[in-house]
Motif scaffolding. Structure first.
Motif, PDB file in Angstrom:
ATOM      1  N   ASP A  73       0.823  -1.211   0.000  1.00 55.58           N
ATOM      2  CA  ASP A  73       0.000   0.000   0.000  1.00 55.58           C
ATOM      3  C   ASP A  73       0.858   1.262   0.000  1.00 55.58           C
ATOM      4  O   ASP A  73       0.381   2.349   0.264  1.00 55.58           O
ATOM      5  CB  ASP A  73      -0.965   0.003   1.187  1.00 55.58           C
ATOM      6  CG  ASP A  73      -0.237   0.074   2.527  1.00 55.58           C
ATOM      7  OD1 ASP A  73       1.005  -0.029   2.553  1.00 55.58           O
ATOM      8  OD2 ASP A  73      -0.923   0.214   3.560  1.00 55.58           O
ATOM      9  N   TRP A  74       2.135   1.093  -0.288  1.00 51.91           N
ATOM     10  CA  TRP A  74       3.097   2.185  -0.394  1.00 51.91           C
ATOM     11  C   TRP A  74       3.336   2.917   0.926  1.00 51.91           C
ATOM     12  O   TRP A  74       3.445   4.134   0.968  1.00 51.91           O
ATOM     13  CB  TRP A  74       2.711   3.154  -1.517  1.00 51.91           C
ATOM     14  CG  TRP A  74       3.051   2.577  -2.843  1.00 51.91           C
ATOM     15  CD1 TRP A  74       2.208   1.979  -3.724  1.00 51.91           C
ATOM     16  CD2 TRP A  74       4.370   2.486  -3.426  1.00 51.91           C
ATOM     17  NE1 TRP A  74       2.910   1.510  -4.822  1.00 51.91           N
ATOM     18  CE2 TRP A  74       4.236   1.810  -4.666  1.00 51.91           C
ATOM     19  CE3 TRP A  74       5.629   2.912  -3.011  1.00 51.91           C
ATOM     20  CZ2 TRP A  74       5.318   1.561  -5.505  1.00 51.91           C
ATOM     21  CZ3 TRP A  74       6.712   2.662  -3.850  1.00 51.91           C
ATOM     22  CH2 TRP A  74       6.549   1.994  -5.077  1.00 51.91           C
ATOM     23  N   THR A  75       3.421   2.146   1.994  1.00 56.31           N
ATOM     24  CA  THR A  75       3.858   2.673   3.287  1.00 56.31           C
ATOM     25  C   THR A  75       5.337   2.343   3.461  1.00 56.31           C
ATOM     26  O   THR A  75       5.744   1.189   3.275  1.00 56.31           O
ATOM     27  CB  THR A  75       3.042   2.075   4.433  1.00 56.31           C
ATOM     28  OG1 THR A  75       1.668   2.463   4.294  1.00 56.31           O
ATOM     29  CG2 THR A  75       3.555   2.582   5.782  1.00 56.31           C
TER      30      THR A  75
ATOM     31  N   ASN B  28       3.151   7.177   4.202  1.00 57.93           N
ATOM     32  CA  ASN B  28       2.500   6.572   3.043  1.00 57.93           C
ATOM     33  C   ASN B  28       2.686   7.460   1.818  1.00 57.93           C
ATOM     34  O   ASN B  28       2.326   8.643   1.824  1.00 57.93           O
ATOM     35  CB  ASN B  28       1.015   6.363   3.328  1.00 57.93           C
ATOM     36  CG  ASN B  28       0.327   5.639   2.188  1.00 57.93           C
ATOM     37  OD1 ASN B  28      -0.164   6.267   1.262  1.00 57.93           O
ATOM     38  ND2 ASN B  28       0.321   4.307   2.253  1.00 57.93           N
ATOM     39  N   LEU B  29       3.242   6.886   0.758  1.00 57.74           N
ATOM     40  CA  LEU B  29       3.546   7.652  -0.452  1.00 57.74           C
ATOM     41  C   LEU B  29       2.286   8.107  -1.165  1.00 57.74           C
ATOM     42  O   LEU B  29       2.266   9.186  -1.771  1.00 57.74           O
ATOM     43  CB  LEU B  29       4.408   6.795  -1.392  1.00 57.74           C
ATOM     44  CG  LEU B  29       4.818   7.446  -2.714  1.00 57.74           C
ATOM     45  CD1 LEU B  29       5.653   8.690  -2.469  1.00 57.74           C
ATOM     46  CD2 LEU B  29       5.577   6.456  -3.587  1.00 57.74           C
ATOM     47  N   VAL B  30       1.216   7.316  -1.121  1.00 60.28           N
ATOM     48  CA  VAL B  30      -0.023   7.714  -1.787  1.00 60.28           C
ATOM     49  C   VAL B  30      -0.558   8.998  -1.176  1.00 60.28           C
ATOM     50  O   VAL B  30      -0.956   9.927  -1.888  1.00 60.28           O
ATOM     51  CB  VAL B  30      -1.068   6.581  -1.704  1.00 60.28           C
ATOM     52  CG1 VAL B  30      -2.384   7.022  -2.323  1.00 60.28           C
ATOM     53  CG2 VAL B  30      -0.554   5.329  -2.392  1.00 60.28           C
ATOM     54  N   ARG B  31      -0.564   9.074   0.130  1.00 59.14           N
ATOM     55  CA  ARG B  31      -0.997  10.317   0.785  1.00 59.14           C
ATOM     56  C   ARG B  31      -0.075  11.471   0.414  1.00 59.14           C
ATOM     57  O   ARG B  31      -0.519  12.604   0.210  1.00 59.14           O
ATOM     58  CB  ARG B  31      -1.021  10.139   2.303  1.00 59.14           C
ATOM     59  CG  ARG B  31      -2.136   9.240   2.816  1.00 59.14           C
ATOM     60  CD  ARG B  31      -2.239   9.307   4.331  1.00 59.14           C
ATOM     61  NE  ARG B  31      -3.346   8.483   4.827  1.00 59.14           N
ATOM     62  CZ  ARG B  31      -3.210   7.236   5.229  1.00 59.14           C
ATOM     63  NH1 ARG B  31      -2.017   6.639   5.196  1.00 59.14           N
ATOM     64  NH2 ARG B  31      -4.245   6.547   5.651  1.00 59.14           N
TER      65      ARG B  31
ATOM     66  N   ALA C 288       0.232   5.232 -11.791  1.00 59.10           N
ATOM     67  CA  ALA C 288       0.875   3.973 -11.393  1.00 59.10           C
ATOM     68  C   ALA C 288       0.509   3.616  -9.961  1.00 59.10           C
ATOM     69  O   ALA C 288       0.253   2.446  -9.653  1.00 59.10           O
ATOM     70  CB  ALA C 288       2.391   4.080 -11.544  1.00 59.10           C
ATOM     71  N   LEU C 289       0.470   4.613  -9.077  1.00 55.69           N
ATOM     72  CA  LEU C 289       0.100   4.348  -7.681  1.00 55.69           C
ATOM     73  C   LEU C 289      -1.348   3.890  -7.577  1.00 55.69           C
ATOM     74  O   LEU C 289      -1.672   2.973  -6.815  1.00 55.69           O
ATOM     75  CB  LEU C 289       0.324   5.602  -6.829  1.00 55.69           C
ATOM     76  CG  LEU C 289       1.771   6.026  -6.591  1.00 55.69           C
ATOM     77  CD1 LEU C 289       1.810   7.347  -5.825  1.00 55.69           C
ATOM     78  CD2 LEU C 289       2.535   4.943  -5.838  1.00 55.69           C
ATOM     79  N   VAL C 290      -2.236   4.537  -8.324  1.00 56.96           N
ATOM     80  CA  VAL C 290      -3.648   4.136  -8.319  1.00 56.96           C
ATOM     81  C   VAL C 290      -3.791   2.706  -8.828  1.00 56.96           C
ATOM     82  O   VAL C 290      -4.527   1.895  -8.247  1.00 56.96           O
ATOM     83  CB  VAL C 290      -4.487   5.106  -9.163  1.00 56.96           C
ATOM     84  CG1 VAL C 290      -5.917   4.584  -9.332  1.00 56.96           C
ATOM     85  CG2 VAL C 290      -4.521   6.493  -8.510  1.00 56.96           C
ATOM     86  N   ALA C 291      -3.080   2.374  -9.888  1.00 61.08           N
ATOM     87  CA  ALA C 291      -3.131   1.012 -10.421  1.00 61.08           C
ATOM     88  C   ALA C 291      -2.607   0.004  -9.406  1.00 61.08           C
ATOM     89  O   ALA C 291      -3.144  -1.101  -9.262  1.00 61.08           O
ATOM     90  CB  ALA C 291      -2.320   0.932 -11.716  1.00 61.08           C
TER      91      ALA C 291
END
Length: 286
Positions: free
Chosen positions: A127-129, A153-156, A181-184
């Protein structure tokens, strides 16, 4: 009847600590060292805990560690999945459930990191943490230990406004492909980890709080990670432009984000200065 000692989390921690050498975790080899394995102080630093707490755990005076503490100790001690689950049970906790995102970093990856001390490398979960990082990563973009798990978290960091920076100082990227890419990645993770409540909550949070994320999500955005360039506005050495690559680990869902610069370049001189002096590691400089 022979007396049989009952294994405790404390006794297991001591055994696991004794089997690791400082070199295994990226610490310098010192002559005349008496301690077998890691010292408590070294384990505490690696796990992001106080030395006193590690002492109390090993002595059985701290008996209710959280799942986050056990996960941090498992990573620091380079435990294999079975050993990690055993540590959870000794702590009176249930091991991570199947179909949920793991925060476990394979021992092989940790050994690689221990030998990549000159490179800025961060290890992220599905989850990109951000889970763990090299000293060069902390020196380049700021020490993540001062941030909460939510803030790592990178998404945040990419989608929130104002930006919930993963770094301590600004990082600009020439990478328009990163958001899709993150959403995918999160869409794929929901399929792989349908029972992970934290992942579902992250997606819901981003869909509600970020119009850009919601747009990409509703469009079924597809993207892939490619090499990109990022410029770090470092408070000590000024701007540092790096190549950024995302590496995946076969058989594991952790991702390594690696910042590199050309050999012999002014950027390399800046990174070497940060490595030697430790400049930028203090939160006070952010």
């Amino acid at each position: 009847m022979d007396h049989v000692d009952t294994e405790t989390l404390g006794s297991a921690l001591r055994l696991w600590r004794d089997r690791l050498s400082p070199v295994d975790v990226g610490l310098p080899r010192r002559t005349g060292r008496r301690a077998v394995g890691l010292r408590r102080e070294e384990l505490a630093e690696l796990a992001g805990l106080s030395v006193d707490y590690v002492v109390r755990l090993e002595q059985g005076r701290a008996t209710s560690p959280s799942a986050q503490v056990v996960a941090a100790l498992a990573r620091a001690l380079q435990l294999h999945p079975g050993e990690r689950d055993h540590a959870y049970r000794l702590a009176g906790l249930q091991p991570p459930a199947e179909k949920t995102i793991s925060t476990h970093v394979p021992p092989g990856v940790q050994r690689v990191l221990a030998r990549l001390t000159d490179f800025a490398v961060g290890v992220f979960s599905a989850d990109w943490t951000l889970l763990t990082w090299t000293p060069a990563w902390a020196a380049l973009i700021g020490d993540p230990s001062e941030r909460t798990t939510v803030q790592r978290n990178l998404v945040r960091a990419v989608f929130t406004t104002p930006e919930a920076r993963l770094s301590s100082w600004p990082v600009t990227a020439e990478d328009p492909g990163l958001p899709p890419a993150l959403v995918a990645d999160l869409r794929a993770a929901l399929v792989d980890y349908p029972r992970d409540r934290g992942l579902a909550a992250l997606v819901a949070e981003m869909r509600e709080g970020s119009p850009r994320f919601a747009e990409l999500w509703d469009q079924g955005a597809v993207g892939r990670h490619v090499s990109s360039r990022k410029t770090v506005q470092h408070p000590v050495v000024g701007p540092v432009t790096c190549d950024c690559d995302v590496l995946t680990v076969p058989g594991s869902d952790v991702r390594l984000v690696v910042y590199t610069v050309p050999a012999g370049s002014p950027e390399e001189e800046k990174l070497e200065f940060l490595r030697v002096t430790g400049a930028g590691l203090s939160p006070a400089t952010g």
